[in-house]
Design a protein around this motif. Structure first.
Motif, PDB file in Angstrom:
ATOM      1  N   TYR A  80      -8.640   0.373   5.046  1.00 23.16           N
ATOM      2  CA  TYR A  80      -7.225   0.738   4.946  1.00 23.16           C
ATOM      3  C   TYR A  80      -6.466   0.375   6.213  1.00 23.16           C
ATOM      4  O   TYR A  80      -5.394  -0.245   6.159  1.00 23.16           O
ATOM      5  CB  TYR A  80      -7.108   2.231   4.652  1.00 23.16           C
ATOM      6  N   TRP A  81      -6.995   0.722   7.381  1.00 21.86           N
ATOM      7  CA  TRP A  81      -6.282   0.427   8.624  1.00 21.86           C
ATOM      8  C   TRP A  81      -6.196  -1.070   8.882  1.00 21.86           C
ATOM      9  O   TRP A  81      -5.243  -1.548   9.494  1.00 21.86           O
ATOM     10  CB  TRP A  81      -6.956   1.125   9.803  1.00 21.86           C
ATOM     11  N   ARG A  82      -7.167  -1.818   8.381  1.00 19.76           N
ATOM     12  CA  ARG A  82      -7.157  -3.266   8.611  1.00 19.76           C
ATOM     13  C   ARG A  82      -6.197  -3.984   7.653  1.00 19.76           C
ATOM     14  O   ARG A  82      -5.483  -4.908   8.061  1.00 19.76           O
ATOM     15  CB  ARG A  82      -8.574  -3.809   8.450  1.00 19.76           C
ATOM     16  N   LEU A  83      -6.155  -3.586   6.399  1.00 20.89           N
ATOM     17  CA  LEU A  83      -5.381  -4.313   5.393  1.00 20.89           C
ATOM     18  C   LEU A  83      -4.132  -3.578   4.939  1.00 20.89           C
ATOM     19  O   LEU A  83      -3.189  -4.202   4.445  1.00 20.89           O
ATOM     20  CB  LEU A  83      -6.271  -4.613   4.178  1.00 20.89           C
ATOM     21  N   ASP A  90       2.755  -3.071   4.948  1.00 25.61           N
ATOM     22  CA  ASP A  90       1.325  -3.094   5.244  1.00 25.61           C
ATOM     23  C   ASP A  90       0.892  -4.413   5.865  1.00 25.61           C
ATOM     24  O   ASP A  90       1.544  -5.438   5.710  1.00 25.61           O
ATOM     25  CB  ASP A  90       0.535  -2.844   3.968  1.00 25.61           C
ATOM     26  N   HIS A  91      -0.263  -4.380   6.532  1.00 32.21           N
ATOM     27  CA  HIS A  91      -0.737  -5.552   7.278  1.00 32.21           C
ATOM     28  C   HIS A  91      -0.862  -6.792   6.385  1.00 32.21           C
ATOM     29  O   HIS A  91      -0.307  -7.841   6.708  1.00 32.21           O
ATOM     30  CB  HIS A  91      -2.098  -5.252   7.916  1.00 32.21           C
ATOM     31  N   LEU A  92      -1.633  -6.699   5.291  1.00 27.66           N
ATOM     32  CA  LEU A  92      -1.832  -7.886   4.470  1.00 27.66           C
ATOM     33  C   LEU A  92      -0.544  -8.279   3.778  1.00 27.66           C
ATOM     34  O   LEU A  92      -0.263  -9.474   3.606  1.00 27.66           O
ATOM     35  CB  LEU A  92      -2.938  -7.645   3.436  1.00 27.66           C
ATOM     36  N   GLU A  93       0.260  -7.294   3.397  1.00 26.61           N
ATOM     37  CA  GLU A  93       1.554  -7.600   2.790  1.00 26.61           C
ATOM     38  C   GLU A  93       2.434  -8.380   3.770  1.00 26.61           C
ATOM     39  O   GLU A  93       3.033  -9.396   3.404  1.00 26.61           O
ATOM     40  CB  GLU A  93       2.249  -6.305   2.372  1.00 26.61           C
ATOM     41  N   LEU A 146       0.756  -5.206  -2.805  1.00 26.84           N
ATOM     42  CA  LEU A 146      -0.388  -5.200  -1.894  1.00 26.84           C
ATOM     43  C   LEU A 146      -0.433  -3.890  -1.120  1.00 26.84           C
ATOM     44  O   LEU A 146      -1.512  -3.320  -0.887  1.00 26.84           O
ATOM     45  CB  LEU A 146      -0.313  -6.385  -0.923  1.00 26.84           C
ATOM     46  N   GLY A 147       0.739  -3.405  -0.709  1.00 22.53           N
ATOM     47  CA  GLY A 147       0.792  -2.123  -0.024  1.00 22.53           C
ATOM     48  C   GLY A 147       0.369  -0.982  -0.923  1.00 22.53           C
ATOM     49  O   GLY A 147      -0.365  -0.076  -0.502  1.00 22.53           O
TER      50      GLY A 147
END
Length: 316
Positions: A80-83, A90-93, A146-147
Motif C-alpha cells: 500500500y505505501w509503495r503503490l 496515489d503513487h502509481l496513479e 488505481l487509487g
C-alpha cells in the motif's frame, strides 16, 4: 483461520482497527471525475504491460527486503505505501498520469462531458479538472481507479483480517460513495469505484491466498525468514468493463443527471460509428459477480439508451 501470521494474531484487534480508522481519509480523495465518453473512439495502446511491470517491480523489491516471519498485514501495508499511499493522488496513479509510457486519451475539463456543468450540479468537482483515462486490460479506466484499488482495497482487507463479515466489509465502500467521498460532495455514486475497491481487496487477499484469482495460487510465500514472489501480477485478473464509467455509468444526483442528459446526445454521431465500443462486455456475468457491492445501475446514461431516441441514432 484468516490471519496466519503469529505477529498479526498477537496484535490486538483494537490496534488494527485504530490504524484503519486513521487511514479512513487516505487514498483517492482528489474530488475529480474522469470521462470515458469523450474521444472514446481514439486508438490508444493498452497500458497493461507497463502497469503490470510496475506492480511486479514493487512486489519484488518488497519481497527482497523482507526479513522476519510471515506477517500478511505488514506485507500488505508495504504494498500500500509503495503503490498507494496517504496522498492526494496515489503513487502509481501519479506515475501513470505523468509517464510517457502510458498513453492517455486527450481530455481537458473544457472539452469533456462536464465542461459547462454548473456548480450546484457538479459540487466540489467544479473546482477540479478531469482525471486521465487510459486503456487497461482492454477497458477504458479513469486514473483514480488505481487509487481506489490500492488505497481503498487495503481498508477492506484490514477489515477482513479483523474477522468482520464480508457484507460489513463491503458496506465501507457503499457508505463512502453515498456520503463524504461520494454523492454527497460530488453528485456521483460511482459504481466503478466500488468495483475497483472490491478488486483491490481481492488483490490483497490474492497476495497470500490461492484461488482468489480463479485458477491461480498466491503471489507471495514466506519462507525461512524471507518472502518469495511465486507468480507475476496481471491487471487482467481484476480489471473489466465495470471499471469503465461510460460502459457502466455512475448513478448521479438529479442536477448532474439532467445536465448530462442534455449533453450526451451530442456524442451520438460517434456512438453510431461503433456502438459496440460503448457497451460493457460480459455484462450479465459481471452483474452477478458484483451483486453484493451495492451497485446502482444507471442505464439511462449509457449511450445506447441516450441515442435510442435521437433523430440520428440507428433506427431513430
Amino acid at each position: 483461520m484468516r490471519v496466519t501470521s503469529a505477529r498479526t494474531a498477537r496484535w490486538p484487534a483494537r490496534a488494527l482497527a485504530t490504524l484503519l480508522a486513521l487511514g479512513a481519509g487516505s487514498g483517492p480523495l482528489a474530488a475529480y471525475e474522469s470521462d470515458q465518453y469523450t474521444n472514446r473512439g481514439l486508438a490508444i495502446a493498452d497500458a497493461q504491460p507497463v502497469l503490470d511491470r510496475e506492480v511486479d517491480r514493487a512486489l519484488a523489491e518488497i519481497a527482497a527486503g523482507w526479513r522476519g516471519p510471515e506477517d500478511r498485514w505488514r506485507f500488505a501495508r508495504r504494498v500500500y505505501w509503495r503503490l498507494g499511499g496517504l496522498y492526494w493522488v496515489d503513487h502509481l496513479e501519479r506515475w501513470a498520469i505523468a509517464s510517457p509510457e502510458v498513453e492517455r486519451l486527450p481530455q481537458y475539463r473544457q472539452r469533456s462531458i462536464f465542461a459547462n456543468a454548473p456548480l450546484y450540479a457538479s459540487r466540489v468537482n467544479w473546482f477540479f479538472g478531469v482525471g486521465a483515462t487510459f486503456r487497461l486490460a482492454g477497458s477504458l479506466v479513469g486514473s483514480d481507479k488505481l487509487g481506489h484499488f490500492f488505497s481503498q482495497g487495503i481498508k477492506y482487507y484490514g477489515s477482513h483480517l479483523l474477522g468482520r463479515e464480508e457484507q460489513r466489509v463491503l458496506g465501507r465502500g457503499r457508505f463512502n460513495e453515498r456520503w463524504l467521498f461520494g454523492q454527497l460532495t460530488t453528485s456521483v455514486y460511482s459504481n466503478a469505484d466500488l468495483v475497483a475497491n472490491f478488486e483491490g481487496y481481492r488483490f490483497y487477499r490474492s497476495l497470500f491466498e490461492a484461488e482468489v484469482v480463479p485458477g491461480k495460487g498466491p503471489l507471495v510465500a514466506f519462507r525461512d525468514g524471507g518472502a518469495e514472489i511465486l507468480r507475476p501480477f496481471a491487471w487482467s485478473d481484476h480489471v473489466n468493463d465495470f471499471w469503465d464509467e461510460a460502459a457502466y455509468p455512475s448513478h448521479l444526483s438529479p442536477g448532474l443527471e439532467r445536465y448530462l442528459m442534455r449533453t450526451l446526445p451530442g456524442l451520438c454521431p460517434e456512438f453510431e460509428r461503433d456502438p459496440f465500443a460503448y457497451l460493457p462486455r460480459q455484462e450479465a456475468e459481471l452483474a452477478a459477480r458484483y451483486r453484493n457491492l451495492g451497485l446502482k445501475p444507471a442505464p439511462e446514461l449509457r449511450m445506447d439508451h441516450v441515442c435510442a431516441g435521437s433523430a440520428g441514432a440507428a433506427g431513430g
